[in-house]
Design an enzyme around this catalytic site. Structure first.
Site, short mmCIF file in Angstrom:
data_model
loop_
_atom_site.label_atom_id
_atom_site.label_comp_id
_atom_site.label_asym_id
_atom_site.label_seq_id
_atom_site.Cartn_x
_atom_site.Cartn_y
_atom_site.Cartn_z
N THR A 153 39.48 44.31 37.25
CA THR A 153 38.13 45.17 36.57
C THR A 153 38.34 43.67 35.55
OG1 THR A 153 38.83 47.43 35.91
CG2 THR A 153 38.15 45.75 34.22
N THR B 118 44.59 45.44 37.25
CA THR B 118 45.40 45.83 36.09
C THR B 118 46.13 46.91 37.38
OG1 THR B 118 44.49 47.77 34.98
CG2 THR B 118 44.41 45.24 34.09
N ASP B 119 45.79 47.47 38.39
CA ASP B 119 46.79 48.71 38.38
C ASP B 119 47.87 48.62 39.38
OD1 ASP B 119 44.54 50.15 37.32
OD2 ASP B 119 43.49 51.51 39.15
C1 SIN Z 1 42.08 47.31 36.85
O1 SIN Z 1 41.77 46.29 37.02
O2 SIN Z 1 41.97 47.63 35.42
C2 SIN Z 1 41.50 48.68 37.36
C3 SIN Z 1 41.26 48.22 38.86
C4 SIN Z 1 41.85 47.34 39.02
O3 SIN Z 1 42.94 47.65 39.32
O4 SIN Z 1 41.42 46.23 40.19
#
Ligand code: SIN
Length: 331
Positions: free
Chosen positions: A18, A97-98
């Site tokens: 993200t 973040t995932d």
């Molecule tokens: C994020 O980064 O918050 C979600 C998408 C990902 O993990 O690439």
């Protein structure tokens, strides 16, 4: 910009997420596409401290839910390459973040770096009116320049986390998207200043899972060289009301190498699931249990029929078991 002496460099490796995401409107913070903006552009968007040179390298450009073992291997190889350069003082990795917590634990276990390797990401895409990525990237740079620091860390929303403890704790909220469970964050960064809140070493990862003593810091972990297609296959199963042994038997029929069980309570496993796991264990499948609650430490008991891993979320325990199986095969 690059008039600094050549002995302090930070390498920023981009993998997507993200933090590199774009949406059609600055108000859209959920309907965006992750992994769209290149790392050079992200780096150009933050002010960089004078006296340090920066290099950017795009290792991947993905939504981290789609992280693969092959990308992990390439990332670990690139991090190892740059860590070995004497002029590099630290490394920043931008990441979705995932699965950030899994990558953090993977890099810590495979590299046990003697310099800081700092992961960061964002909860809002780069096009959002109040994007959090630039501040997080800036904080990661602050941390990566910190003298005397080592190991893999994560910094998000001003909190610094140990690779062992960090986990995504909220799917949407920006300030408390990441937590470190009972251990709590290692420190906080505000206005470019780092303050430590606790010592490292009291967490399971820093002590129990340290690189086996005697292994030279020569980046020789098999995960760096064994083709990703040949890595041991480890899956996660959850114990829950009504659980059975059916999935264990199906996995064994496919030749699974290891199973992590997200257990209830203090590492308890449903009787039917446990019976199937004990059979699998006796057939050579390695089983490791960890509490599915993800927070709090389990207290293994002598009567436990299945081994417990302490202090790791199920997703990190899967990484742990896969790496242990590789180490065992290579020993
Ligand atoms: C994020 O980064 O918050 C979600 C998408 C990902 O993990 O690439």
């Amino acid at each position: 910009m690059n008039s600094a002496p050549d002995n302090t460099r930070i390498v920023v490796l981009g993998t997507g997420g993200t933090i590199a995401g774009t949406a059609a409107s600055p108000d859209d913070v959920v309907g965006y596409r992750a992994g769209q903006i290149g790392i050079e552009t992200l780096l150009a968007g933050v002010s960089r401290p004078p006296g340090t040179r920066f290099e950017a390298e795009q290792v991947a450009q993905i939504d981290s839910k789609d992280m693969t073992h092959a990308i992990w291997q390439t990332l670990a190889q690139r991090v190892a390459h740059h860590l070995a350069r004497p002029e590099v003082v630290g490394i920043v990795v931008t990441h979705g973040t995932d699965t950030l917590e899994e990558t953090a634990w993977f890099l810590q276990r495979v590299l046990a770096p003697g310099k800081p390797v700092v992961l960061t990401g964002a909860m809002r895409p780069a096009t959002a009116r109040e994007a959090d990525g630039p501040q997080n990237l800036s904080d990661a740079i602050t941390l990566a320049r910190e003298p005397g620091l080592s190991g893999v860390l994560a910094v998000l929303a001003g909190s610094v986390h140990d690779a062992c403890d960090v986990r995504k704790a909220n799917p949407l909220r920006q300030d408390d998207a990441f937590a470190s469970g009972e251990a709590g964050p290692l420190g906080v960064i505000g206005a470019g200043r780092l303050r430590w809140l606790r010592l490292r070493g009291d967490a399971a990862g820093s002590v129990a899972w340290a690189v086996p003593s005697g292994r030279p810091a020569s980046f020789s972990h098999p995960a760096l060289s064994l083709p990703a297609a040949d890595w041991p296959r480890v899956e996660i199963l959850t114990s829950h009301a009504g659980a059975t042994g059916a999935l264990v038997r199906a996995l064994c029929a496919q030749g699974i190498d290891g199973i992590v069980v997200a257990a209830t309570g203090n590492g308890a496993v449903h009787r039917e699931l446990q019976d199937a796991l004990v059979v699998a264990q006796s057939a050579g499948v390695v089983v490791l249990c960890t509490p599915r609650s993800g927070v709090g430490r389990a207290h293994p008991q002598a009567i436990d029929r299945l081994p417990m891993v302490d202090g790791l979320t199920p997703a990190k325990a899967r990484v742990e078991l896969m790496l242990r199986l590789m180490e065992r095969a290579g020993a």
